[in-house]
Design an enzyme around this catalytic site. Structure first.
Site, PDB file in Angstrom:
ATOM      1  N   ASP A 193      -0.394   0.904 -20.658  1.00  0.00           N
ATOM      2  CA  ASP A 193      -1.696   1.520 -20.393  1.00  0.00           C
ATOM      3  C   ASP A 193      -1.467   2.802 -19.608  1.00  0.00           C
ATOM      4  OD1 ASP A 193      -4.423   1.908 -20.323  1.00  0.00           O
ATOM      5  OD2 ASP A 193      -4.814   0.406 -18.778  1.00  0.00           O
ATOM      6  N   TYR A 203       0.851  -1.193   0.000  1.00  0.00           N
ATOM      7  CA  TYR A 203       0.000   0.000   0.000  1.00  0.00           C
ATOM      8  C   TYR A 203       0.885   1.240   0.000  1.00  0.00           C
ATOM      9  CZ  TYR A 203      -3.609   3.358   1.165  1.00  0.00           C
ATOM     10  OH  TYR A 203      -4.457   4.438   1.131  1.00  0.00           O
ATOM     11  N   LEU A 204       0.616   2.148  -0.927  1.00  0.00           N
ATOM     12  CA  LEU A 204       1.405   3.372  -1.077  1.00  0.00           C
ATOM     13  C   LEU A 204       0.508   4.586  -0.889  1.00  0.00           C
ATOM     14  CD1 LEU A 204       3.468   2.385  -4.247  1.00  0.00           C
ATOM     15  CD2 LEU A 204       4.260   2.375  -1.868  1.00  0.00           C
TER      16      LEU A 204
END
Length: 287
Positions: free
Chosen positions: A194, A93-94
């Site tokens: 993407d 998690y950032l």
């Protein structure tokens, strides 16, 4: 589901991971996304139906490749897996933050350095993966114009036709795309695949990339995607150009590369993109 996920995360971490908090977070249009925590760390987890495990496994593969960059931040892959009904991907998690002008410039430079990864002599990838939820074929090819015309535009055009969209003469569009790119034989670069604004951010001042659709191809395809829906700050492009100047022919190829993503949006989200795709095909490939 969550008990199975916590057990598999525990195996990957080599210690017990007992979920003490869980919150839904923004994770795009395809998956459900959560921030989960125990007393030691927080993780980002995407979930979907169990038959979507291959989406998560190919995403994990792409993230691990991007993580080889010495300057970009890429979330660490913890594990992928499934429960009785769900597949999942667990990542570091950032905490994201907005970028300053200098940080956008640095991100441009860092992307150019990523694109200088020329470890492959052909175009493609060692597995098919996904662009959004759409399969992205990646059979190796020595010819860029054929690769893009057939495995990018041609593939999306055939999917659109199968969905009932009136897209015109597919064989003609493929031939004309190949002709438009003929003679353009760039060195194959490692691509994010993407690269729009929703798939990048900043972590402690450093550029961060995520949600990739990696393959080896023309670096200009990544740049074209950044300009399609909401162009990035001008400092990003200045930074890129400072590290590896953009070829003047890019402006002629940009709309062709953007068409791939427009067709994918047509196939994912429906007919609201049909007129735009038809118009772009006509403008690009009609005499």
């Amino acid at each position: 589901m969550w008990n199975a996920i916590s057990l598999q995360i525990s195996d990957a971490l080599g210690r017990d991971f007992n979920i003490s908090a869980r919150h839904s977070v923004t994770g795009g249009d395809i998956h459900q996304a959560y921030k989960i925590e125990d007393h030691h760390c927080a993780l980002f987890v995407k979930t979907n139906h169990k038959d979507k495990l291959d989406l998560f496994e190919t995403e994990a593969h792409g993230l691990k490749l991007l993580a080889q960059s010495p300057t970009l931040v890429v979330p660490e892959v913890i594990t992928t897996g499934k429960s009785a009904d769900h597949a999942f991907l667990a990542l570091q998690y950032l905490e994201f933050s907005p970028g300053t002008k200098a940080q956008w410039f640095q991100l441009g430079e860092d992307l150019a350095r990523l694109h200088q990864d020329h470890c492959q002599s052909q175009y493609g990838f060692d597995e098919d993966n996904f662009i959004g939820a759409t399969v992205q074929p990646n059979k190796w090819s020595k010819n860029w114009s054929e690769f893009f015309a057939e495995q990018r535009l041609g593939w999306q055009l055939k999917l659109a036709q199968d969905k009932g969209h009136q897209i015109g003469n597919i064989a003609l569009w493929i031939d004309r795309c190949a002709e438009a790119l003929r003679g353009h034989q760039p060195e194959p670069s490692l691509l994010h695949g993407d690269l729009w604004r929703g798939n990048m951010s900043f972590v402690e001042g450093r550029g961060c990339l995520f949600d990739p659709a990696c393959y080896y191809g023309d670096r200009e395809t990544d740049l074209a995607m950044t300009e399609l829906f909401s162009p990035l700050p001008s400092d990003f492009y200045k930074g890129y150009d400072a590290e590896w100047p953009i070829d003047k022919g890019y402006q002629q190829r940009k709309a062709i590369y953007q068409l791939y993503h427009l067709l994918n949006h047509l196939n994912l989200f429906g007919g609201s993109y049909l007129q735009q795709c038809q118009q772009q095909l006509s403008e690009l490939f009609c005499d």
